[in-house]
Scaffold this active site. Structure first.
Site, PDB file in Angstrom:
ATOM      1  N   GLU A 250       0.848  -1.184   0.000  1.00  9.98           N
ATOM      2  CA  GLU A 250       0.000   0.000   0.000  1.00  9.98           C
ATOM      3  C   GLU A 250       0.884   1.234   0.000  1.00  9.98           C
ATOM      4  O   GLU A 250       2.120   1.134  -0.010  1.00  9.98           O
ATOM      5  CB  GLU A 250      -0.912   0.002   1.233  1.00  9.98           C
ATOM      6  CG  GLU A 250      -0.165   0.040   2.543  1.00  9.98           C
ATOM      7  CD  GLU A 250      -1.038  -0.184   3.762  1.00  9.98           C
ATOM      8  OE1 GLU A 250      -0.705   0.378   4.823  1.00  9.98           O
ATOM      9  OE2 GLU A 250      -2.022  -0.930   3.679  1.00  9.98           O
ATOM     10  N   HIS A 293      -4.358   2.880   8.362  1.00  6.89           N
ATOM     11  CA  HIS A 293      -3.131   2.369   8.970  1.00  6.89           C
ATOM     12  C   HIS A 293      -2.248   3.527   9.405  1.00  6.89           C
ATOM     13  O   HIS A 293      -2.143   4.537   8.701  1.00  6.89           O
ATOM     14  CB  HIS A 293      -2.347   1.512   7.973  1.00  6.89           C
ATOM     15  CG  HIS A 293      -2.921   0.151   7.775  1.00  6.89           C
ATOM     16  ND1 HIS A 293      -2.691  -0.596   6.645  1.00  6.89           N
ATOM     17  CD2 HIS A 293      -3.715  -0.609   8.560  1.00  6.89           C
ATOM     18  CE1 HIS A 293      -3.319  -1.758   6.753  1.00  6.89           C
ATOM     19  NE2 HIS A 293      -3.945  -1.781   7.899  1.00  6.89           N
TER      20      HIS A 293
END
Length: 687
Positions: A250, A293
């Site tokens: 990511e 996150h």
């Protein structure tokens, strides 16, 4: 020896950092420090692994240990401070030192609540446990940097995590973490991932395709990972049962780029390399945002998700836009490898990828400003004028002219797991990634202002010797501010006059908000948060323990997803299919009746939303419970917009049937493709 004393000894004995410029990338590298790399083999868990639980008697640890023991994990006991006894028929000991002496564990699963996770990690390192797995979220960045400093100066202990589901070996029936066991099957695919929910999707896809898994290694979604992609790939390379590899990345950091460089060398030295597939989340993430996150944000000079995909594709990695495609895709690649075609430039993975990804769909770029202010959970971005005030207090010249000049920052080198100075001869955002260099330094050391550092940074910035004194002062003050106020990144744009005067023209400062939220540290910095700059939906989500990001544009599709990685991928995939997501919403990795109802309320407060798209992978959470939560929310809130639910995971069939039998305006699907198509169709006004 206490943890604090041990850390001091680590600093004292640590070899000095050697700053080396890499000719192969736009980042610097350092010489290997200590022998932490020697602990990679500790990831090879199995039936032989003796597992200790720290925080053994807690509710979550107890439930997890029961499941792991039933799976076959060799749990030998646990620790509860100051207590000696028995739990689950296994010994409980008062401290890690005693447990190591009596139980001789190879690994420790840390389930210590609250702020105790860091102390538990330090205790495990001090007592040389071979593998420690930390699943906890919200560990302050500077706490984990101190732990990384300890790890770097020893050769006994390997860390997996934090902020991750852990590690599992299917053939050895060994689990350290909270992975949903029903989806794992003994097989031939090794999976390494930043995202927990995306890794579950990959597991379910490869199991459904009849392949199964060997290892599932979650590196976690934090800024600094104890184990990275390359280290996991090295395990997969040498594991005889692993025939294919999956990487799930990511935005944030350069782990994916490091993996691509490793893959290049791996293919050079291997006659018939194992095929590799990947999914990269955050393609459509707005600049400057933290996407759920703690580590899902870009530091100065880091690659975008688009750039990471291009770099991986160049090395022949098959990048797909949804993990649902990994199972059948890997089956095809393994078949090609068996026939001797995999890896050839004309017909191998790279060629297949170009047909299957870019030419299939063109992804519209999300327009966003690199200077926007978005204070979010776990990070705090202050206004430029507030950053200027901090610099002025430290005697730094500030002009605020905001013209083109050089870029200088203090940030984190995620590959080296160290703080670093970042320097670029240009502040042009379109060129910073290619022209930046990173100069890591030991946490808590004076390396950042050494003559070696100043000379290398000055050379990179292309400034004269006359500017070095003021340059040194700026770096010195930025590093001190970084350490004292627990910053995540302090970026400045500077200009240097012919006389060598250094002036800051722009400043973007991001602080680690978890230091305040978890420990009430840095209250003065946290007080700078401008709540007026936050959209109401974001504040409402934050109060519920969720993360919401409002997306620009038409925004006809409201999204509700459990897990940051899956939420990023959902937004990416909807846009790739010409949908218009209104938001990113991460329920926090698990969905309950309460979070589902709160999510519906938040998403429908956006008047643009015409359809709600729910994408849930129920790992530890049961699908029928989620379905009941959706039905309850639909009725209680008297929703007028249609809802499309894609429900996978534990009890998925029961959950889907409950929704179909409800008689409500809700469509339920197993397939992401079908669900996405239906949601986009409804948003376009088609029945």
């Amino acid at each position: 020896m206490s943890s604090t004393a041990f850390l001091r000894s680590c600093r004292a004995s640590a070899p000095s950092t050697r700053l080396v410029q890499s000719s192969k990338s736009s980042f610097s590298t350092t010489a290997r420090l200590g022998a932490y790399e020697d602990t990679i083999q500790n990831l090879k868990i199995g039936k032989h692994t003796r597992v200790l639980y720290q925080g053994f008697t807690g509710r979550q640890a107890t439930a997890n240990a029961r499941e792991s023991i039933a799976y076959g994990t060799n749990v030998v006991g646990g620790v509860k401070p100051g207590t000696t006894g028995e739990h689950l028929g296994l010994p409980v000991l008062p401290d890690v030192r005693t447990a190591v002496k009596e139980l001789k564990p190879d690994a420790s699963a840390i389930y210590v609540p609250g702020n105790g996770t860091v102390a538990a990690m330090e205790e495990a390192i001090e007592n040389e446990i071979g593998l420690i797995v930390a699943v906890a979220e919200h560990i302050p960045l500077h706490d984990i940097m101190r732990v990384q400093q300890m790890l770097r100066t020893q050769s006994k202990t390997r860390l997996v995590g934090a902020n991750c589901p852990g590690i599992i070996n299917t053939w050895g029936r060994c689990r350290l973490g909270f992975q949903p066991l029903p989806f794992f099957k003994e097989g031939n695919v090794g999976i390494v991932a930043k995202s927990g929910t995306l890794s579950y999707e990959a597991v379910a896809s490869t199991t459904r395709a009849g392949l199964g898994q060997t290892y599932g290694i979650s590196v976690g979604g934090d800024v600094l990972a104890g184990t990275n992609f390359v280290e996991a790939l090295e395990i997969f390379e040498h594991d005889e049962k692993t025939e294919g590899m999956v990487v799930i990345g990511e935005i944030g950091g350069r782990a994916e780029i490091d993996a691509a460089e490793w893959i290049r060398e791996y293919k050079k030295r291997t006659l018939n390399p194992k095929p590799i597939m990947a999914v990269i989340g955050g393609i459509e993430s707005p600049m400057g945002r933290v996407m759920g996150h703690a580590g899902a944000w870009r530091s100065p000079g880091e690659a975008t998700a688009h750039e990471k995909i291009a770099i991986l594709e160049k090395e022949g990695v098959v990048v797909v836009d949804h993990p649902e495609k990994l199972g059948e895709g890997m089956k095809k690649l393994l078949s090609e490898r068996g026939s001797g075609t995999s890896g050839r430039p004309a017909s191998g993975p790279g060629a297949m990828q170009k047909r299957g990804y870019h030419t299939m769909r063109r992804r519209p770029r999300t327009s966003s400003s690199s200077n926007c202010l978005f204070p979010l959970k776990r990070t705090l971005i202050i206004k430029p004028e507030q950053a200027f005030d901090m610099l002025k207090e430290r005697g730094i010249k500030v002009s605020g002219a905001n013209g083109q000049g050089q870029m200088l920052a203090v940030s984190v080198d995620r590959s080296q797991r160290m703080p670093c100075v970042v320097a670029s001869p240009t502040s042009d955002p379109s060129q910073v990634f290619q022209r930046s260099r990173r100069y890591p330094f030991e946490y808590g050391s004076n390396d950042a202002t050494s003559d070696v550092m100043i000379n290398q940074v000055a050379e990179r910035l292309q400034v004269s010797d006359s500017a070095k004194p003021e340059l040194k002062k700026l770096i010195e003050q930025l590093v001190d501010l970084y350490m004292q106020k627990e910053a995540a990144v302090l970026r400045t744009n500077i200009t240097v006059s012919d006389a060598g005067e250094v002036s800051v023209t722009d400043a973007q400062f991001r602080f680690d908000d978890s230091a305040f939220r978890s420990s009430k540290r840095q209250q003065d910095v946290h007080a700078l948060r401008d709540l007026a700059a936050v959209v109401p939906e974001e504040l409402a989500a934050e109060e519920e323990g969720m993360t919401y990001v409002k997306m620009p544009g038409e925004g006809t599709l409201g999204t509700i997803v459990n897990g940051a990685g899956l939420a990023m991928n959902t937004v990416d995939a909807l846009i790739a299919r010409r949908g218009h997501p209104a938001n990113f919403l991460d329920t926090g990795g698990k969905a309950t009746k309460e979070t589902v109802k709160a999510s519906f309320k938040i998403v429908t407060s956006d008047p643009r939303v015409k359809v709600i798209f729910v994408n849930i992978f129920g790992g530890l959470t049961l699908g029928d419970m989620i379905a009941n939560g959706i039905l309850l929310a639909f009725k209680d809130l008297a929703l007028q917009v249609p809802v499309v639910v894609r429900l996978r995971g534990t009890n998925e069939a029961e959950g889907q049937q409950l929704i179909r039998d409800s008689g409500l305006k809700i469509d339920a699907y197993d397939s992401f493709e079908e669900a996405a198509a239906r949601a986009i169709e409804l948003a376009a006004g088609k029945s």
